[in-house]
Enzyme design. Structure first.
Site, PDB file in Angstrom:
ATOM      1  N   HIS A  17      26.551  14.216 -18.116  1.00 20.81           N
ATOM      2  CA  HIS A  17      26.412  14.545 -16.698  1.00 20.81           C
ATOM      3  C   HIS A  17      25.298  15.573 -16.489  1.00 20.81           C
ATOM      4  O   HIS A  17      24.395  15.370 -15.657  1.00 20.81           O
ATOM      5  CB  HIS A  17      27.737  15.090 -16.181  1.00 20.81           C
ATOM      6  CG  HIS A  17      27.730  15.462 -14.727  1.00 20.81           C
ATOM      7  ND1 HIS A  17      28.240  14.644 -13.750  1.00 20.81           N
ATOM      8  CD2 HIS A  17      27.283  16.568 -14.083  1.00 20.81           C
ATOM      9  CE1 HIS A  17      28.099  15.225 -12.565  1.00 20.81           C
ATOM     10  NE2 HIS A  17      27.523  16.407 -12.752  1.00 20.81           N
ATOM     11  N   GLU A  18      25.346  16.661 -17.243  1.00 22.19           N
ATOM     12  CA  GLU A  18      24.334  17.706 -17.071  1.00 22.19           C
ATOM     13  C   GLU A  18      22.960  17.253 -17.558  1.00 22.19           C
ATOM     14  O   GLU A  18      21.933  17.683 -17.029  1.00 22.19           O
ATOM     15  CB  GLU A  18      24.768  18.982 -17.793  1.00 22.19           C
ATOM     16  CG  GLU A  18      26.081  19.575 -17.292  1.00 22.19           C
ATOM     17  CD  GLU A  18      26.123  19.812 -15.792  1.00 22.19           C
ATOM     18  OE1 GLU A  18      25.057  19.999 -15.176  1.00 22.19           O
ATOM     19  OE2 GLU A  18      27.236  19.782 -15.218  1.00 22.19           O
ATOM     20  N   HIS A  61      21.186  15.701 -14.673  1.00 24.60           N
ATOM     21  CA  HIS A  61      20.525  16.722 -13.850  1.00 24.60           C
ATOM     22  C   HIS A  61      19.240  17.202 -14.531  1.00 24.60           C
ATOM     23  O   HIS A  61      18.181  17.306 -13.895  1.00 24.60           O
ATOM     24  CB  HIS A  61      21.453  17.927 -13.668  1.00 24.60           C
ATOM     25  CG  HIS A  61      22.555  17.720 -12.679  1.00 24.60           C
ATOM     26  ND1 HIS A  61      22.319  17.366 -11.366  1.00 24.60           N
ATOM     27  CD2 HIS A  61      23.899  17.852 -12.807  1.00 24.60           C
ATOM     28  CE1 HIS A  61      23.487  17.292 -10.724  1.00 24.60           C
ATOM     29  NE2 HIS A  61      24.450  17.569 -11.577  1.00 24.60           N
ATOM     30  N   GLU A  64      22.763  14.753  -7.849  1.00 27.50           N
ATOM     31  CA  GLU A  64      24.057  14.269  -8.319  1.00 27.50           C
ATOM     32  C   GLU A  64      24.015  12.779  -8.626  1.00 27.50           C
ATOM     33  O   GLU A  64      24.738  12.294  -9.505  1.00 27.50           O
ATOM     34  CB  GLU A  64      25.143  14.576  -7.302  1.00 27.50           C
ATOM     35  CG  GLU A  64      26.560  14.472  -7.828  1.00 27.50           C
ATOM     36  CD  GLU A  64      26.885  15.456  -8.938  1.00 27.50           C
ATOM     37  OE1 GLU A  64      27.855  15.205  -9.684  1.00 27.50           O
ATOM     38  OE2 GLU A  64      26.173  16.473  -9.079  1.00 27.50           O
TER      39      GLU A  64
END
Length: 493
Positions: free
Chosen positions: A257-258, A261, A287
């Site tokens: 997830h990170e 980003h 996101e």
């Protein structure tokens, strides 16, 4: 130099100082000594005063007035658009208020962490009350008679309004609830992954996966934090994750997830470095990248086929007997309190709860002293489970402690954008599953880099998504279709 050149030279220094402020935040969450909190609050306030003064410097207004935007190229026009928006917004907020917000939220973050560890909402409530009061003042200054919550939302998703998002969320809610009910009542229920997993081995594996998804470790690093996050842009983009000996998926998918980003920031055109275009254009678009990396790619049947084999290499035999059972374990839909650990079906329901509560906090409809009870009542209504402790309830997220009101709805908006982007990606990269099944997401991440990430702030949020999707305007339909098809397969509906 031209007026534009003078403006951009000044802006480059402001952007550099902003990066330093972000690094202070990263340090506070990772390696800062526990006792340094009060001093860090003073440091954050001092730096915010400097940044506020630069962002509202009268020369910026003079340069903007003197520049003939029509004579500029697209990149310069976009830079001017961003600087003008920020100048207008920042000028409305008194410097004393901006500094006070920076100081109080720095202290509040530390108090929140302690209260969360002790499961003591009452210990956090007084400072949260102060944060809410300060953000209300800021919202009123920014709104100029308009909706205060919209004014805060504009910091994270320029151009979006709460009423528009509410309509989108209202369209999501009934189909998500129906899907959850059908999944929960299905005869086939995937078994969880059980066992103990060495945490150092987890960190080693997450670094391997991060690199596979395109994270450039020469310009980044992975550390551990209570709440995983990504920080920085350009040549220094850092992420954090967390580990649990009994839940390796928490570490793996927090990292992916990170990385979504971080890759967005790392793949922005380097010509935009230390300019307004050199960072992600909005949190909703940001996101979309983290969610498409984590879910549409990372939790896909194809990628979990590779991950199943790789985890057996790292940890030895697993409790799941084969790749199909492992895929089911990755995508189990279960009652749970924690947003960041939620399955795809229920995740947006967690966000909608926060969206409604924070709007009520900013409007004054909900008092801080009543937040815990309001959260617990709403959670039981939405999820059918009673919250057992504050760290599983209104103390679980860091956002309100640092004043990020208006941020939460961008998580669901990002999911919507991700659904649209994955539909377009699959149409243009039809062999994506073949690559993912080999642990090679590079073709998919390259498509995202080429079609969306490299643009940074060049286009407005909805525009950059629409362009990447071949002109198709974002809607919730692709996300819902993806979820219904995926979980009908997982649960054999």
């Amino acid at each position: 130099m031209s007026h534009y050149d003078e403006l951009m030279e000044f802006e480059r220094q402001t952007q550099a100082l902003g990066q330093i402020a972000g690094r202070l935040g990263w340090d506070q969450e990772t390696v800062m000594p526990r006792g340094a909190g009060p001093q860090r609050a003073e440091e954050s306030e001092a730096l915010e005063h400097v940044l506020h003064a630069r962002r509202t410097d009268p020369r910026v207004g003079d340069w903007l007035t003197a520049i003939d935007a029509a004579s500029l190229g697209p990149v310069a026009q976009a830079n001017v658009r961003h600087i003008q928006r920020r100048f207008d917004r920042t000028s409305r907020v008194p410097v004393k208020l901006a500094g006070e917000i920076a100081r109080v939220t720095s202290s509040s973050q530390r108090i929140w962490a302690d209260a969360r560890a002790e499961n003591d909402f009452k210990a956090f409530a007084p400072v949260l009350q102060k944060v809410v009061e300060l953000k209300r003042h800021e919202a009123e200054a920014l709104a100029i008679g308009g909706d205060p919550y919209d004014a805060l939302l504009d910091d994270y998703e320029p151009g979006a309004t709460a009423s528009e998002l509410e309509a989108m969320f209202d369209a999501l809610r009934p189909r998500l609830v129906d899907l959850r009910d059908r999944v929960m009542g299905a005869d086939h229920q995937p078994a969880p992954l059980t066992g103990t997993f060495d945490e150092q081995a987890q960190m080693k594996l997450t670094r391997e996966i991060a690199k596979a998804f395109g994270y450039d470790m020469a310009h980044g690093r992975i550390d551990k934090a209570v709440h995983p996050f990504s920080s920085g842009s350009g040549l220094d983009v850092r992420i954090t994750t967390r580990t649990s000996a009994t839940d390796p998926f928490g570490s793996i998918y927090s990292t992916v997830h990170e990385v979504g980003h971080a890759c967005y920031e790392q793949h922005i055109d380097r010509d935009y470095l230390l300019t307004p275009l050199g960072a992600g254009v909005s949190m909703g678009v940001h996101e979309s990248q983290s969610r498409i990396y984590e879910n549409q790619m990372g939790r896909s049947r194809a990628f979990t086929e590779w991950l199943f084999a790789r985890m057996k290499d790292v940890f030895g035999p697993l409790s799941t007997k084969d790749a199909d059972a492992f895929y089911g374990a990755v995508n189990r839909v279960t009652p749970g309190f924690i947003r960041t650990e939620s399955d795809e079906v229920q995740y947006n329901l967690h966000v909608l709860l926060r969206f409604d509560l924070e709007r009520d906090l900013i409007s004054g409809k909900l008092a801080v002293r009543d937040l815990e009870e309001a959260w617990n009542t709403r959670f039981e209504k939405d999820f059918g489970v009673k919250v057992d402790k504050p760290s599983n309830g209104c103390l679980q997220d860091v956002h309100w402690s640092v004043g990020l009101f208006g941020y939460f709805p961008t998580y669901s908006l990002g999911n919507v954008y991700a659904g649209c982007l994955m539909k377009a990606l699959r149409a243009q990269v039809p062999e994506v599953d073949s690559h993912l099944s080999k642990g090679e997401p590079a073709e998919a991440t390259k498509w995202l880099a080429d079609n969306l990430q490299r643009h940074g702030g060049l286009f407005e949020p909805r525009e950059v998504v629409t362009r990447a999707c071949g002109g198709e305007e974002p809607s919730e339909a692709p996300l819902l279709e993806y979820l219904e098809a995926k979980f009908a397969d997982v649960y054999r509906l």
